[in-house]
Enzyme design. Structure first.
Site, PDB file in Angstrom:
ATOM      1  N   THR A  37      -2.104  10.740  -1.469  1.00  0.00           N
ATOM      2  CA  THR A  37      -3.393  10.531  -0.800  1.00  0.00           C
ATOM      3  C   THR A  37      -3.622  11.586   0.273  1.00  0.00           C
ATOM      4  O   THR A  37      -2.679  12.115   0.870  1.00  0.00           O
ATOM      5  CB  THR A  37      -3.475   9.143  -0.156  1.00  0.00           C
ATOM      6  OG1 THR A  37      -2.529   9.060   0.924  1.00  0.00           O
ATOM      7  CG2 THR A  37      -3.174   8.044  -1.170  1.00  0.00           C
ATOM      8  N   ASP A 219       1.847 -20.210  -4.397  1.00  0.00           N
ATOM      9  CA  ASP A 219       1.543 -21.636  -4.449  1.00  0.00           C
ATOM     10  C   ASP A 219       0.058 -21.941  -4.414  1.00  0.00           C
ATOM     11  O   ASP A 219      -0.344 -23.112  -4.414  1.00  0.00           O
ATOM     12  CB  ASP A 219       2.255 -22.379  -3.316  1.00  0.00           C
ATOM     13  CG  ASP A 219       1.797 -21.934  -1.929  1.00  0.00           C
ATOM     14  OD1 ASP A 219       1.061 -20.922  -1.837  1.00  0.00           O
ATOM     15  OD2 ASP A 219       2.183 -22.582  -0.934  1.00  0.00           O
ATOM     16  N   GLU A 277      -5.316  -3.422   8.858  1.00  0.00           N
ATOM     17  CA  GLU A 277      -6.684  -2.949   9.066  1.00  0.00           C
ATOM     18  C   GLU A 277      -7.371  -3.807  10.122  1.00  0.00           C
ATOM     19  O   GLU A 277      -7.568  -5.009   9.921  1.00  0.00           O
ATOM     20  CB  GLU A 277      -7.476  -3.004   7.756  1.00  0.00           C
ATOM     21  CG  GLU A 277      -8.895  -2.489   7.892  1.00  0.00           C
ATOM     22  CD  GLU A 277      -9.636  -2.460   6.578  1.00  0.00           C
ATOM     23  OE1 GLU A 277     -10.876  -2.486   6.598  1.00  0.00           O
ATOM     24  OE2 GLU A 277      -8.978  -2.411   5.521  1.00  0.00           O
TER      25      GLU A 277
END
Length: 310
Positions: A37, A219, A277
């Site tokens: 990236t 779950d 973030e």
């Protein structure tokens, strides 16, 4: 033999251990390609490109190489686009905290072993969280803890790893202020002032702090932990225990529940951290999508043993 596509955070491109691991994988007969990236959005775009190339003899495992943010971006893109049935995901831990990798048994110090796990491990189907429709894999934190995560100096993180968050939290403790808001979930409601919250698909954040110590990643439920406002002396004691020992050490002070969805509303902005973030939000809805991603993971108490894919 596996056909691996590694989507690698640019900061890790020169990692000698990674190069050795890729070389060993190829020596063992696996196909291993690396894409690096350069700017924001690259990991999601490269994931889309990899998915478009799956099938036949091209790619059967997409590996997120980086920290928790990179994992979240790759896995989120895979969920949004739709991962073909013949393809799975892997993790190559190259970040500061590596909370998701640590909690799910992916080797942290041996990148060759992490790559071999992605190449030959049995995928397990894991849940994914959505905050206002935005995917997250591990954990959402809010309040003072999320501020600490955002404000910790990157150089300090590079040198000290997860301990950098602890030191920053202690140094900023005088600035600790409570938030006010209301929470709703299945059979649950709570309103009041709080210092910190966590919503866990996984269990830990901030370099190993167990915020949702009982969470399971398969779950269909999310674990909510609220640390209500305390008087100043009790607040310092609780916060110190939280950083050193995790949420299990302050169970008496917590409000907790488990639900497939959780809603929050406030008149004021709340600092929120979504797998690395940051965001400022007055309201949000978090939902769980059960067993939507096949991921090659190590042995972990987060995952039920019977969920291996045949």
């Amino acid at each position: 033999m596996a056909r691996i596509r590694v989507i690698l955070h640019g900061k890790a491109a020169g990692n000698a251990g990674l190069r050795a691991g890729v070389h060993k994988l190829r020596q063992d007969g696996h196909s291993a390609q690396v894409r690096v990236t350069w700017e924001p959005g690259d990991a999601a775009r490269m994931t889309a490109e990899a998915i478009a190339e799956t099938g036949g003899d091209k790619i059967d495992c997409i590996v997120a190489g980086g920290g928790d943010g990179t994992i979240n971006e790759v896995f989120g893109a895979a969920y949004t686009i739709g991962l073909p049935g013949e393809c799975c995901l892997g993790v190559l831990p190259l970040g500061t905290a590596n909370d998701f990798a640590h909690a799910t048994g992916v080797p942290l110090q041996d990148l060759t072993a992490a790559l071999q796990l992605a190449a030959s491990g049995s995928p397990r189907w894991i849940d994914l969280g959505l905050l206002n429709g935005k995917p997250f894999v591990n954990l959402v934190s809010g309040g003072f803890g999320s501020r600490v995560t955002v404000e910790t100096d990157p150089e300090l993180k590079r040198r000290l790893g997860g301990m950098a968050y602890v030191l920053t939290g202690i140094s900023r403790f005088a600035e600790l202020a409570a938030n006010r808001g209301s929470f709703r979930a299945e059979g649950f409601s709570w309103e009041g002032r709080f210092v910190a919250i966590a919503i866990g698909n996984g269990r830990q954040a901030g370099g190993g702090v167990l915020l949702c110590p009982d969470a399971l990643i398969d779950d269909g439920l999310l674990d909510l932990m609220i640390l209500p406002e305390l008087d100043r002396a009790a607040r310092l004691d609780a916060f110190s225990h939280l950083l050193r020992e995790g949420a299990a050490a302050i169970r008496a002070e917590q409000v907790t529940t488990r639900s497939s969805w959780i809603e929050f509303e406030s008149d004021d902005d709340l600092n929120v951290n979504l797998d690395g973030e940051p965001a400022l939000l007055k309201r949000f809805r978090v939902e769980c999508r059960q067993r939507v991603l096949p991921v090659c993971l190590g042995e972990s108490p987060l995952v039920s043993n019977h969920l291996r894919r045949a």
